[in-house]
Motif scaffolding. Structure first.
Motif, PDB file in Angstrom:
ATOM      1  N   HIS A  47       0.833  -1.206   0.000  1.00 15.59           N
ATOM      2  CA  HIS A  47       0.000   0.000   0.000  1.00 15.59           C
ATOM      3  C   HIS A  47       0.871   1.260   0.000  1.00 15.59           C
ATOM      4  O   HIS A  47       1.005   1.947   1.025  1.00 15.59           O
ATOM      5  CB  HIS A  47      -0.910  -0.006   1.222  1.00 15.59           C
ATOM      6  CG  HIS A  47      -1.695  -1.272   1.406  1.00 15.59           C
ATOM      7  ND1 HIS A  47      -2.866  -1.537   0.725  1.00 15.59           N
ATOM      8  CD2 HIS A  47      -1.449  -2.368   2.186  1.00 15.59           C
ATOM      9  CE1 HIS A  47      -3.332  -2.724   1.092  1.00 15.59           C
ATOM     10  NE2 HIS A  47      -2.485  -3.251   1.965  1.00 15.59           N
ATOM     11  N   PRO A  48       1.475   1.601  -1.137  1.00 18.72           N
ATOM     12  CA  PRO A  48       2.315   2.802  -1.197  1.00 18.72           C
ATOM     13  C   PRO A  48       1.481   4.072  -1.215  1.00 18.72           C
ATOM     14  O   PRO A  48       0.274   4.046  -1.484  1.00 18.72           O
ATOM     15  CB  PRO A  48       3.065   2.624  -2.521  1.00 18.72           C
ATOM     16  CG  PRO A  48       2.110   1.841  -3.369  1.00 18.72           C
ATOM     17  CD  PRO A  48       1.401   0.907  -2.433  1.00 18.72           C
ATOM     18  N   ILE A  49       2.118   5.170  -0.911  1.00 21.47           N
ATOM     19  CA  ILE A  49       1.480   6.483  -1.019  1.00 21.47           C
ATOM     20  C   ILE A  49       1.580   6.931  -2.468  1.00 21.47           C
ATOM     21  O   ILE A  49       2.683   7.119  -2.993  1.00 21.47           O
ATOM     22  CB  ILE A  49       2.167   7.500  -0.090  1.00 21.47           C
ATOM     23  CG1 ILE A  49       2.069   7.037   1.370  1.00 21.47           C
ATOM     24  CG2 ILE A  49       1.547   8.893  -0.259  1.00 21.47           C
ATOM     25  CD1 ILE A  49       2.871   7.894   2.336  1.00 21.47           C
ATOM     26  N   ARG A  50       0.453   7.073  -3.127  1.00 17.77           N
ATOM     27  CA  ARG A  50       0.454   7.487  -4.535  1.00 17.77           C
ATOM     28  C   ARG A  50       0.854   8.952  -4.645  1.00 17.77           C
ATOM     29  O   ARG A  50       0.347   9.801  -3.907  1.00 17.77           O
ATOM     30  CB  ARG A  50      -0.938   7.287  -5.141  1.00 17.77           C
ATOM     31  CG  ARG A  50      -1.476   5.867  -5.019  1.00 17.77           C
ATOM     32  CD  ARG A  50      -0.656   4.882  -5.815  1.00 17.77           C
ATOM     33  NE  ARG A  50      -1.144   3.517  -5.656  1.00 17.77           N
ATOM     34  CZ  ARG A  50      -0.543   2.449  -6.158  1.00 17.77           C
ATOM     35  NH1 ARG A  50       0.572   2.596  -6.854  1.00 17.77           N
ATOM     36  NH2 ARG A  50      -1.044   1.236  -5.962  1.00 17.77           N
ATOM     37  N   THR A  51       1.749   9.242  -5.581  1.00 17.95           N
ATOM     38  CA  THR A  51       2.281  10.603  -5.692  1.00 17.95           C
ATOM     39  C   THR A  51       2.181  11.181  -7.098  1.00 17.95           C
ATOM     40  O   THR A  51       2.575  12.321  -7.314  1.00 17.95           O
ATOM     41  CB  THR A  51       3.762  10.620  -5.272  1.00 17.95           C
ATOM     42  OG1 THR A  51       4.488   9.674  -6.063  1.00 17.95           O
ATOM     43  CG2 THR A  51       3.923  10.274  -3.799  1.00 17.95           C
ATOM     44  N   GLU A  52       1.670  10.430  -8.047  1.00 16.45           N
ATOM     45  CA  GLU A  52       1.666  10.895  -9.439  1.00 16.45           C
ATOM     46  C   GLU A  52       0.256  11.182  -9.926  1.00 16.45           C
ATOM     47  O   GLU A  52      -0.706  10.528  -9.535  1.00 16.45           O
ATOM     48  CB  GLU A  52       2.336   9.843 -10.323  1.00 16.45           C
ATOM     49  CG  GLU A  52       3.797   9.592  -9.942  1.00 16.45           C
ATOM     50  CD  GLU A  52       4.465   8.561 -10.837  1.00 16.45           C
ATOM     51  OE1 GLU A  52       4.600   8.830 -12.042  1.00 16.45           O
ATOM     52  OE2 GLU A  52       4.857   7.498 -10.318  1.00 16.45           O
ATOM     53  N   GLY A  53       0.136  12.204 -10.766  1.00 19.21           N
ATOM     54  CA  GLY A  53      -1.149  12.549 -11.356  1.00 19.21           C
ATOM     55  C   GLY A  53      -2.068  13.324 -10.434  1.00 19.21           C
ATOM     56  O   GLY A  53      -3.281  13.393 -10.676  1.00 19.21           O
ATOM     57  N   MET A  54      -1.532  13.926  -9.373  1.00 15.12           N
ATOM     58  CA  MET A  54      -2.345  14.674  -8.419  1.00 15.12           C
ATOM     59  C   MET A  54      -1.438  15.619  -7.645  1.00 15.12           C
ATOM     60  O   MET A  54      -0.216  15.495  -7.698  1.00 15.12           O
ATOM     61  CB  MET A  54      -3.045  13.715  -7.456  1.00 15.12           C
ATOM     62  CG  MET A  54      -2.081  12.930  -6.560  1.00 15.12           C
ATOM     63  SD  MET A  54      -2.880  11.592  -5.631  1.00 15.12           S
ATOM     64  CE  MET A  54      -2.939  10.331  -6.911  1.00 15.12           C
ATOM     65  N   ASP A  55      -2.058  16.552  -6.922  1.00 19.00           N
ATOM     66  CA  ASP A  55      -1.246  17.417  -6.079  1.00 19.00           C
ATOM     67  C   ASP A  55      -1.044  16.749  -4.715  1.00 19.00           C
ATOM     68  O   ASP A  55      -1.610  15.693  -4.428  1.00 19.00           O
ATOM     69  CB  ASP A  55      -1.851  18.811  -5.947  1.00 19.00           C
ATOM     70  CG  ASP A  55      -3.230  18.833  -5.285  1.00 19.00           C
ATOM     71  OD1 ASP A  55      -3.592  17.859  -4.589  1.00 19.00           O
ATOM     72  OD2 ASP A  55      -3.943  19.836  -5.457  1.00 19.00           O
ATOM     73  N   ALA A  56      -0.217  17.378  -3.869  1.00 20.18           N
ATOM     74  CA  ALA A  56       0.147  16.762  -2.604  1.00 20.18           C
ATOM     75  C   ALA A  56      -1.055  16.587  -1.681  1.00 20.18           C
ATOM     76  O   ALA A  56      -1.171  15.572  -0.984  1.00 20.18           O
ATOM     77  CB  ALA A  56       1.234  17.591  -1.918  1.00 20.18           C
TER      78      ALA A  56
END
Length: 242
Positions: free
Chosen positions: A103-112
């Protein structure tokens, strides 16, 4: 919460090996799903490598363990600074773990902010409700590091996220450290065991402050529902604890 336990090993390698064996023991002591919240850093990296190698790999219950992250730099997962990438390369790509248990923290295609909100939703889905129950911890084990400035996860001194007691995740932006997604105190503290992994003489002074409860050190404010443990090497150990 019980009082903190100090577990001192001879050096960083012995610390990583001891931490790996301890994590195996904690997993073996529980039946059913086992949830671990991971830390970045060189000491945890060595722990992950040892877990993924013989003989420990055969002893760990990969099939029932779920892996989460305590914080993540707001960079793509293939970036050298990514905590997810580090854990994948050190451990997860070498062991029989199901993709839906990572369950990684998604960081792409969105803001923080969206990334933080998305990870909070991931945690709540796994937990099964949107309110943390003191009698039912979110995690079985939370692994934490300790920065020389007293930070842990991405809870840095002076940041607004330190005041968050409702949301499970937040965003931290620092001129030098960049933008990061972090679990907040309520989520990190919802654990049966919280273990700080601390190695090196450069950490001795800040560790002394944390153990003394210095409120200026964000790590001092971690008060888990379960056991608080410091797995450290002799170089980091305060002189009065040796």
């Amino acid at each position: 919460m019980t009082g903190p336990i100090l577990d001192i090993q001879s050096d960083a390698e012995a610390l990583a090996a001891h931490a790996a064996d301890w994590l195996i023991e904690r997993a073996a002591s529980k039946s059913g799903p086992f949830a671990v919240c991971l830390s970045g850093g060189s000491t945890p990296r060595r722990l992950y490598q040892l877990l993924a190698a013989a003989p420990r790999r055969a002893r760990f219950p990969w099939e029932r363990t779920h892996w989460f992250w305590g914080d993540e730099r707001f960079v793509p997962h293939d970036d050298p600074a990514s905590n997810y990438r580090m854990v994948r390369e050190a451990m997860l790509s070498h062991v029989p773990v199901a993709a839906d248990h990572i369950h990684p923290i998604r960081t792409e295609g969105m803001d923080a902010a969206a990334a933080a909100a998305g990870y909070e939703a991931t945690l709540k889905t796994f937990y099964g409700t949107d309110k943390l129950d003191p009698g039912r911890p979110l995690f079985d084990v939370v692994l934490l590091g300790l920065g020389t400035n007293g930070h842990t996860a991405s809870l840095f001194p002076g940041m607004r996220v330190l005041q968050e007691r409702q949301r499970w995740t937040g965003v931290m932006t620092d001129r030098e450290a960049g933008t990061r997604i972090t679990l907040t105190y309520p989520a990190l503290e919802s654990s049966r065991e919280v273990a700080f992994l601390v190695a090196g003489s450069d950490k001795r002074t800040v560790l002394e402050k944390v153990l003394a409860g210095d409120p200026a050190q964000p790590a001092s404010a971690v008060r888990p529902q379960g056991t608080l443990r410091f797995l450290i090497d002799r170089a980091a150990a305060p002189a009065d604890r040796l």
